[in-house]
Write a protein that holds these residues in place. Structure first.
Motif, PDB file in Angstrom:
ATOM      1  N   UNK A 119       0.838  -1.199   0.000  1.00  0.00           N
ATOM      2  CA  UNK A 119       0.000   0.000   0.000  1.00  0.00           C
ATOM      3  C   UNK A 119       0.876   1.254   0.000  1.00  0.00           C
ATOM      4  N   UNK A 120       0.240   2.360  -0.348  1.00  0.00           N
ATOM      5  CA  UNK A 120       0.889   3.670  -0.291  1.00  0.00           C
ATOM      6  C   UNK A 120       0.044   4.541   0.628  1.00  0.00           C
ATOM      7  N   UNK A 121       0.683   5.062   1.654  1.00  0.00           N
ATOM      8  CA  UNK A 121      -0.022   5.838   2.665  1.00  0.00           C
ATOM      9  C   UNK A 121       0.528   7.265   2.736  1.00  0.00           C
ATOM     10  N   UNK A 122      -0.316   8.175   3.161  1.00  0.00           N
ATOM     11  CA  UNK A 122       0.084   9.546   3.455  1.00  0.00           C
ATOM     12  C   UNK A 122      -0.104   9.790   4.947  1.00  0.00           C
ATOM     13  N   UNK A 123       0.962  10.257   5.596  1.00  0.00           N
ATOM     14  CA  UNK A 123       0.921  10.533   7.028  1.00  0.00           C
ATOM     15  C   UNK A 123       1.501  11.921   7.298  1.00  0.00           C
ATOM     16  N   UNK A 124       1.131  12.484   8.436  1.00  0.00           N
ATOM     17  CA  UNK A 124       1.603  13.801   8.831  1.00  0.00           C
ATOM     18  C   UNK A 124       2.105  13.723  10.270  1.00  0.00           C
ATOM     19  N   UNK A 148       5.254  -1.323   2.936  1.00  0.00           N
ATOM     20  CA  UNK A 148       4.408  -0.266   2.408  1.00  0.00           C
ATOM     21  C   UNK A 148       5.186   1.033   2.222  1.00  0.00           C
ATOM     22  N   UNK A 149       4.687   1.872   1.346  1.00  0.00           N
ATOM     23  CA  UNK A 149       5.281   3.190   1.112  1.00  0.00           C
ATOM     24  C   UNK A 149       4.558   4.223   1.961  1.00  0.00           C
ATOM     25  N   UNK A 150       5.306   5.046   2.664  1.00  0.00           N
ATOM     26  CA  UNK A 150       4.722   6.115   3.464  1.00  0.00           C
ATOM     27  C   UNK A 150       5.222   7.462   2.946  1.00  0.00           C
TER      28      UNK A 150
END
Length: 271
Positions: free
Chosen positions: A8-13, A55-57
Motif C-alpha cells: 500500500x501507499x499511505x500519506x501521514x503527517x 508499504x510506502x509512506x
C-alpha cells in the motif's frame, strides 16, 4: 485461511504541532496534558511498522496552528488515483483541506476535486471492493455522498452514525479485505445496521469494549491488521479469519480522538 498482504501507499503527517487546545469530539479534553515527545514516538512507531511491512509512506508537512493535521485520513479520499478533497465541519480544522490539496497537486495527482459539501475524507468514507461506505450524522453532510458517487463513479452506501463517541465512520467500521469488514453495530442507526447485515452478513462484530478502545480505527493490508493494542477482544477473531493483528500504542493521539486509521490516509492507485 491464508491471507496475502498487498503493498500500500499511505500519506501521514507527523504530530509536530499536536495538542488538545479545543474540543470537537467527546474524546478531546483540553484539561488533559499531551506529551508531545511521546506522541511523536508513537507516531514514528506506526510509520516505521508500515515501512517494515513493505508499504510506502509519504509525508505531509505539519503546519503551525493546525494541531489535528496528524489525523491525515481526514484530509481527502483517494480512489483509482482520483482525489476528493475534504471540507471540514469545524473552523479549527478548515485550513487542513488546502494543505492536502496542495500536496496532491504537487505530487502528480491530476484529477483533484474540491468538494462543495462537507466531508472529512476517510474519516467518513470507507472503500470496499464493491462500495464506497459513507458515514453521516456528526460531521459529513449527506450531500457529500452524491458528490462522491458522481466523482468516483462508485455506488455509495450512506450509513447513519448515532453515538457521538463514534463521530466518524472510521471509529466504528474497518475494511479488512475486499468486501470484508468489522464494525460495531450500536454506533449505527437501526436502518443502517440492517443495511450492514444485508451487505456484510459475515462481518466481524466488535464488542462495546473493543469499540471504546477505538479498536475499529484500524488499517488492514489484506493480511496484517494494525489496531490499538487495548482492543484485545479483536485479536483472536482476526486470527481465526487468517489475519495477523498487530497492536499499536497511540495513547497520546487518542487524546485527540484518533488512532491508527485516523493517522493514515491510503493513496489508492489508478486502475
Amino acid at each position: 485461511m491464508h491471507r496475502d498482504a498487498t503493498p500500500r501507499r499511505y500519506l501521514m503527517c507527523p504530530p509536530a504541532h499536536f495538542r488538545v487546545s479545543y474540543s470537537i469530539n467527546p474524546w478531546m479534553d483540553p484539561a488533559k496534558p499531551v506529551d508531545l515527545q511521546l506522541a511523536q514516538t508513537q507516531w514514528e512507531d506506526l510509520r516505521d511498522r508500515y515501512r517494515a511491512l513493505g508499504h510506502t509512506v509519504e509525508l505531509l508537512d505539519a503546519r503551525p496552528g493546525l494541531p489535528d493535521m496528524v489525523f491525515a485520513a481526514n484530509g481527502a479520499t483517494v480512489v483509482d488515483g482520483r482525489v476528493l478533497g475534504a471540507r471540514f465541519a469545524y473552523a479549527e480544522r478548515a485550513a487542513e483541506a488546502e494543505a492536502h490539496l496542495e500536496w496532491f497537486r504537487g505530487h502528480g495527482f491530476t484529477e483533484v476535486h474540491e468538494p462543495s459539501h462537507i466531508n472529512e475524507g476517510e474519516g467518513d468514507f470507507a472503500v470496499t471492493a464493491g462500495w464506497l461506505l459513507a458515514g453521516r450524522g456528526f460531521r459529513s453532510s449527506p450531500l457529500s455522498h452524491d458528490e462522491a458517487q458522481e466523482f468516483f463513479g462508485r455506488p455509495v452506501i450512506g450509513l447513519d452514525l448515532v453515538d457521538p463517541r463514534y463521530y466518524h465512520l472510521d471509529t466504528a467500521l474497518c475494511v479488512l479485505d475486499g468486501d470484508e469488514i468489522m464494525y460495531y453495530p450500536d454506533a449505527f442507526s437501526p436502518g443502517s445496521r440492517a443495511v450492514l447485515r444485508r451487505l456484510f452478513p459475515d462481518a466481524l462484530i466488535a464488542s462495546s469494549a473493543d469499540a471504546a478502545a477505538l479498536g475499529l480505527n484500524a488499517v488492514s493490508d489484506g493480511r496484517h491488521v494494525l489496531l490499538p493494542q487495548a482492543a484485545t477482544g479483536l485479536f483472536g477473531p482476526l486470527r481465526d479469519r487468517g489475519f495477523e493483528p498487530i497492536g499499536m500504542d497511540l495513547g497520546e493521539l487518542l487524546k485527540g480522538g484518533g488512532s491508527v486509521k485516523c493517522c493514515t490516509q491510503e493513496l489508492r492507485p489508478a486502475v
